[in-house]
Design a protein around this motif. Structure first.
Motif, short mmCIF file in Angstrom:
data_model
loop_
_atom_site.label_atom_id
_atom_site.label_comp_id
_atom_site.label_asym_id
_atom_site.label_seq_id
_atom_site.Cartn_x
_atom_site.Cartn_y
_atom_site.Cartn_z
N LYS A 1 0.81 -1.22 0.00
CA LYS A 1 0.00 0.00 0.00
C LYS A 1 0.84 1.27 0.00
N ASN A 2 2.12 1.17 0.36
CA ASN A 2 2.99 2.35 0.36
C ASN A 2 3.38 2.78 -1.05
N ILE A 3 3.21 1.89 -2.02
CA ILE A 3 3.62 2.19 -3.39
C ILE A 3 2.59 3.09 -4.06
N LYS A 4 3.04 4.23 -4.54
CA LYS A 4 2.16 5.21 -5.17
C LYS A 4 2.29 5.25 -6.68
N SER A 5 3.37 4.66 -7.21
CA SER A 5 3.54 4.66 -8.67
C SER A 5 4.53 3.56 -9.06
N ILE A 6 4.22 2.87 -10.15
CA ILE A 6 5.11 1.85 -10.71
C ILE A 6 5.19 2.07 -12.21
N SER A 7 6.40 2.28 -12.72
CA SER A 7 6.56 2.37 -14.18
C SER A 7 7.69 1.46 -14.63
N PHE A 8 7.55 0.97 -15.86
CA PHE A 8 8.54 0.08 -16.46
C PHE A 8 9.01 0.67 -17.78
N ARG A 9 10.27 0.39 -18.12
CA ARG A 9 10.85 0.93 -19.35
C ARG A 9 10.85 -0.08 -20.49
N ASP A 10 10.63 -1.38 -20.20
CA ASP A 10 10.68 -2.40 -21.25
C ASP A 10 9.81 -3.60 -20.88
N SER A 11 9.61 -4.50 -21.85
CA SER A 11 8.81 -5.72 -21.67
C SER A 11 7.45 -5.42 -21.06
N PHE A 12 6.82 -4.33 -21.51
CA PHE A 12 5.62 -3.87 -20.82
C PHE A 12 4.42 -4.81 -21.01
N ASP A 13 4.36 -5.54 -22.11
CA ASP A 13 3.27 -6.50 -22.31
C ASP A 13 3.29 -7.57 -21.22
N PHE A 14 4.48 -8.03 -20.86
CA PHE A 14 4.64 -9.01 -19.78
C PHE A 14 4.17 -8.42 -18.45
N ILE A 15 4.52 -7.18 -18.20
CA ILE A 15 4.14 -6.51 -16.95
C ILE A 15 2.62 -6.35 -16.87
N LYS A 16 1.99 -5.99 -17.98
CA LYS A 16 0.53 -5.83 -17.99
C LYS A 16 -0.16 -7.16 -17.68
N LYS A 17 0.37 -8.25 -18.20
CA LYS A 17 -0.22 -9.57 -17.92
C LYS A 17 -0.11 -9.92 -16.44
N LEU A 18 1.05 -9.60 -15.85
CA LEU A 18 1.22 -9.85 -14.42
C LEU A 18 0.22 -9.04 -13.60
N ASN A 19 0.05 -7.79 -13.96
CA ASN A 19 -0.87 -6.93 -13.21
C ASN A 19 -2.31 -7.39 -13.36
N GLU A 20 -2.68 -7.84 -14.56
CA GLU A 20 -4.04 -8.34 -14.78
C GLU A 20 -4.32 -9.57 -13.92
N GLU A 21 -3.29 -10.41 -13.76
CA GLU A 21 -3.48 -11.65 -13.00
C GLU A 21 -3.38 -11.45 -11.50
N TYR A 22 -2.45 -10.57 -11.06
CA TYR A 22 -2.16 -10.47 -9.62
C TYR A 22 -2.57 -9.14 -8.99
N GLU A 23 -2.88 -8.13 -9.77
CA GLU A 23 -3.33 -6.82 -9.30
C GLU A 23 -2.34 -6.17 -8.33
#
Length: 380
Positions: free
Chosen positions: A158-180
């Motif tokens: 809950k302390n995290i206010k922002s997360i950004s990635f510079r590469d492999s963003f499709d993989f990151i989106k899939k992780l977020n969709e599955e694990y939130e």
């Protein structure tokens, strides 16, 4: 406002140092009144003041854990064992200081090697009730990575206010969709695009290509290293015939420099003309070294990002997806080669570039986006 910037600031791979110094420059550009402190993610600077007794104690603990793991009593991974000391170092060195914000500066932090170091800094942020930003993180994870679940739990904090990635963003989106994750991740550009400004330089205006840099890497595979040294030798022979001046360089790593020295010695024995640059010891030295070239061929991602910041054209040999991703972002995929390509293809690309030297027209918009991100982080 007091901010703690966390990154691999003292890594021998100096691209990480450039990231940290670039983030410092960006933060100060957004608000010059902010107080900034650094923390090395791998605790290198605080280890210097660690007592001999504590060092010896953790040496015994690591030895014991490896023994227990070997006989099947302790179900723990080697990444945990190697970084167990960090938990103590982070808690003992940072608990007395209250920060308003913690920023993980960037670099390829999303990988097994850094999971526990990131976790221990996150534990510190929780204890201190401090907000956290993950900025332009590089991805080194796969779905079967050993510590992926551990890292996903970090991103749920809950302390995290922002997360950004510079590469492999499709993989990151899939992780977020599955694990939130706690917040939805977004794509952002690498802050080292500000390397030129961070080190007080001006973009270079290359009109003619003569001095060419050759950035080598240790691929940690005997066959690949031998193969690539042979490719370099053949390329240097072609550059000699084309009357180009060429210099071997590295991003700072001792292992890379061993390859550089071996290549230089072999070229000298064969009568080839090539220089070898001194091993840089800081992000500033790396940036100044790259600024001398009119063009360079290199493996390391941040040599290319620094070059792009300085308006120096480069050709990549892609050993990791992050390199090809960057060249796609800057619309220069035609200058991105694989480990399987040969020296003739690379040499032809150099000659083609002498006819039309590419300019980094996109960088203004990329930097504007980075500044916008940081103004949001800082509440401006």
């Amino acid at each position: 406002m007091k901010i703690l910037l966390i990154g691999e600031r003292y890594s021998s791979n100096l691209g990480d140092s450039v990231i940290c110094e670039s983030v410092k420059y960006i933060v100060e550009k957004c608000n010059e009144n902010i107080e900034i402190n650094f923390a090395d993610l791998s605790c290198r600077e605080v280890m210097l003041s660690e007592s001999s007794l504590i060092k010896y104690l953790y040496k015994i603990i690591r030895f014991s854990l490896r023994k227990l793991r070997k006989i099947g009593i302790a179900n723990i991974d080697n990444y945990y064992i190697n970084t167990i000391e960090y938990k103590y170092l982070i808690k003992s060195n940072y608990r007395k200081t209250k920060y308003d914000l913690i920023i993980f500066c960037g670099g390829q932090l999303f990988m097994d090697h850094f999971t526990y170091a990131v976790k221990y800094f996150m534990n510190y942020s929780i204890d201190a009730s401090t907000n956290v930003i993950f900025n332009a993180i590089g991805n080194g994870m796969k779905f079967d990575s050993l510590t992926l679940t551990e890292y996903i739990n970090i991103f749920k904090n809950k302390n995290i206010k922002s997360i950004s990635f510079r590469d492999s963003f499709d993989f990151i989106k899939k992780l977020n969709e599955e694990y939130e994750f706690n917040v939805n991740p977004f794509f952002s550009f690498d802050p080292a695009l500000f390397a030129c400004e961070a080190y007080g330089q001006q973009p270079k205006h290359v009109t003619k290509i003569n001095n060419i840099g050759l950035g080598v890497i240790n691929l940690k595979d005997k066959f690949l290293n031998e193969h690539n040294v042979n490719i370099w030798i053949k390329l240097i022979a072609l550059l000699n015939k084309g009357n180009y001046c060429c210099s071997i360089f590295v991003n700072g790593s001792n292992e890379d420099f061993d390859i550089a020295k071996s290549l230089y010695e072999k070229c000298t024995e064969m009568g080839l003309k090539v220089n070898i640059e001194e091993q840089p010891k800081s992000g500033y030295e790396l940036t100044m070294m790259i600024s001398k070239f009119d063009l360079f061929v290199s493996y390391r991602l941040h040599s290319h990002i620094i070059g792009y910041s300085l308006n120096i054209p480069s050709i990549s040999i892609s050993w990791d997806k992050k390199v090809s991703d960057f060249f796609a972002i800057i619309d220069r995929s035609e200058y991105n080669f694989s480990l399987q390509d040969n020296e003739i293809d690379i040499y032809d690309s150099i000659n083609m570039m002498t006819l039309k030297i590419p300019q980094n027209d996109k960088i203004v918009n990329m930097k504007e986006n980075i500044l916008k991100d940081f103004k949001n982080y800082l509440g401006d």
